[in-house]
Scaffold this motif. Structure first.
Motif: not given
Length: 430
Positions: A282-303
């Motif tokens: 049977m054809p079958f797909t696993m779906v993942f929905e990452p957000g924070r683990s992709i974007s969180g440590n990819a950016g900083i806020l300068l102040t």
């Protein structure tokens, strides 16, 4: 605090992929969001490469980036070019994906409150799947699809009542949470959907929470989904994907989240053994929905530090960034690392990092040992997720600009808002 590999010191100056942050602040002002393209792609590929290692003629995967974590169209474009799908929670996010050149056929629409207009928009763009969160929503989607002469592909977001052991505000898989169909009601809900003429059942979904450091709750939820998958098959309902949601955490301070590759390996080993035993061929797909683990440590806020203030109890570093720029500390009491852009020698002082907004909750960090002076720049770390995306114009403050550093080049991907733009839609009544 350990910095992300893309944010590091060179000659005592903090840089992003080798570009000096003090020079970015001088050119674009503060507060300022700064992102690393290489970090976004590296973090996405941790998922994509781990999934690809398990692909076969029967099992595939789709990594759907959670748009709500950082929705700038430049970021969505980068991830779309990498092959990402997208997990959205509003019609606005769908239009962002489209504007960024993303494929609506790789879009999964989650969220408990989809409006009729949003459902029509999604059907017009022929999205991959709606994640259904209530029977009322299912009935609305069937009715609207009928009116449009379309068939809506759906999965149910099943609430497995698994404790993710995370902050209660970002826990989404317990009985008391507003999300999803209760596990005990899921079978009947699917049987109801199977009778609807404009509904095509394609899969099953869950999302138990965010910032999970251990994958054991996710694997427990996966076991519940496969059990339900089997019961649905006994009633003649065939599913073609399982969506396990997001949830893998990041390091803000000293956390040690499970490595993404290890988590993906464990998921596929379980799925492969289960599928081989129950559904060979049977054809079958696993779906993942990452957000924070992709974007969180990819950016900083300068102040920038505006004032150093001391009272009988506290030392304060008053900065030009505020809770409207980064809501997480005020909302969740979230911890973000703070690094001086210029490293100074000498005695440190314990500072609370606070903003200029007229709220006692306007703080970005507390009790941080820093050697700083007025006019110094601070980097609020791990701000790529739920930073700019949750920002506001409270106190009539224009939202910050966003910068993307890509291969040593600097790109302004969102300019700073001007004050007059904040009331441009308002009218004085004469």
């Amino acid at each position: 605090m350990k910095t992300d590999t893309h944010f590091y010191y060179q000659n005592d100056i903090l840089t992003v992929d080798g570009v000096r942050l003090d020079e970015l602040a001088a050119q674009y002002g503060t507060p300022l969001y700064v992102y690393s393209k290489a970090a976004f792609t590296d973090h996405y590929r941790q998922y994509a490469d781990a999934c690809h290692a398990h692909h076969s003629d029967e099992i595939g995967s789709l990594v759907c980036y959670s748009v709500k974590s950082n929705s700038n169209i430049a970021i969505l474009n980068i991830l779309g070019q990498e092959g990402a799908g997208f997990d959205i929670v509003s019609g606005g996010e769908l239009l962002r994906v489209v504007a960024a050149g993303g494929d609506p056929g790789k879009v999964i629409f989650s969220g408990v409150g989809k409006t009729a207009a949003e459902i029509r928009l999604a059907l017009e763009h022929d999205i991959l799947c709606f994640n259904i969160e209530s029977l009322a929503e299912l009935k609305r989607i069937n009715r609207i699809a009928s009116e449009m002469g379309k068939t809506a592909r759906v999965s149910f977001r099943v609430n497995p009542n698994v404790d993710p052991k995370t902050h209660p505000y970002i826990s989404t898989g317990l009985k008391e949470n507003k999300f999803g169909i209760p596990y005990e009601e899921a079978l009947d809900s699917y049987l109801t959907a199977a009778k609807m003429p404009h509904i095509a059942i394609t899969g099953i979904d869950c999302h138990i929470g965010s910032q999970l450091l251990d994958d054991a709750p996710l694997l427990e939820a996966l076991d519940k989904l496969t059990d339900l998958f089997d019961r649905l098959a006994q009633h003649g309902i065939e599913l073609h994907h399982i969506d396990i949601g997001g949830g893998i955490g990041i390091t803000y301070d000293s956390e040690r989240p499970v490595p993404v590759a290890d988590y993906i390996d464990r998921v596929f080993h379980r799925i492969s053994a289960w599928k081989k035993a129950r559904y060979p061929g049977m054809p079958f797909t696993m779906v993942f929905e990452p957000g924070r683990s992709i974007s969180g440590n990819a950016g900083i806020l300068l102040t920038e530090v505006q004032y150093l203030k001391t009272n009988a109890e506290k030392h304060f570093a008053i900065v030009d960034g505020a809770m409207n720029d980064l809501m997480r500390p005020s909302l969740y009491e979230a911890w973000h690392g703070v690094l001086p852009v210029t490293q100074r020698s000498g005695k440190t002082t314990s500072y609370d990092i606070v903003g200029p907004i007229c709220e006692s909750g306007d703080w970005l960090a507390r009790q941080r040992e820093l050697a700083i002076e007025e006019g110094d720049l601070l980097a609020i770390m791990s701000a790529g997720a739920y930073g700019m995306a949750m920002s506001s114009n409270y106190n009539s403050r224009g939202r910050a600009a966003e910068i993307l550093v890509a291969n040593g080049k600097i790109h302004l991907i969102r300019r700073r808002e001007r004050t007059e733009e904040l009331f441009a839609l308002e009218t004085v009544v004469s």
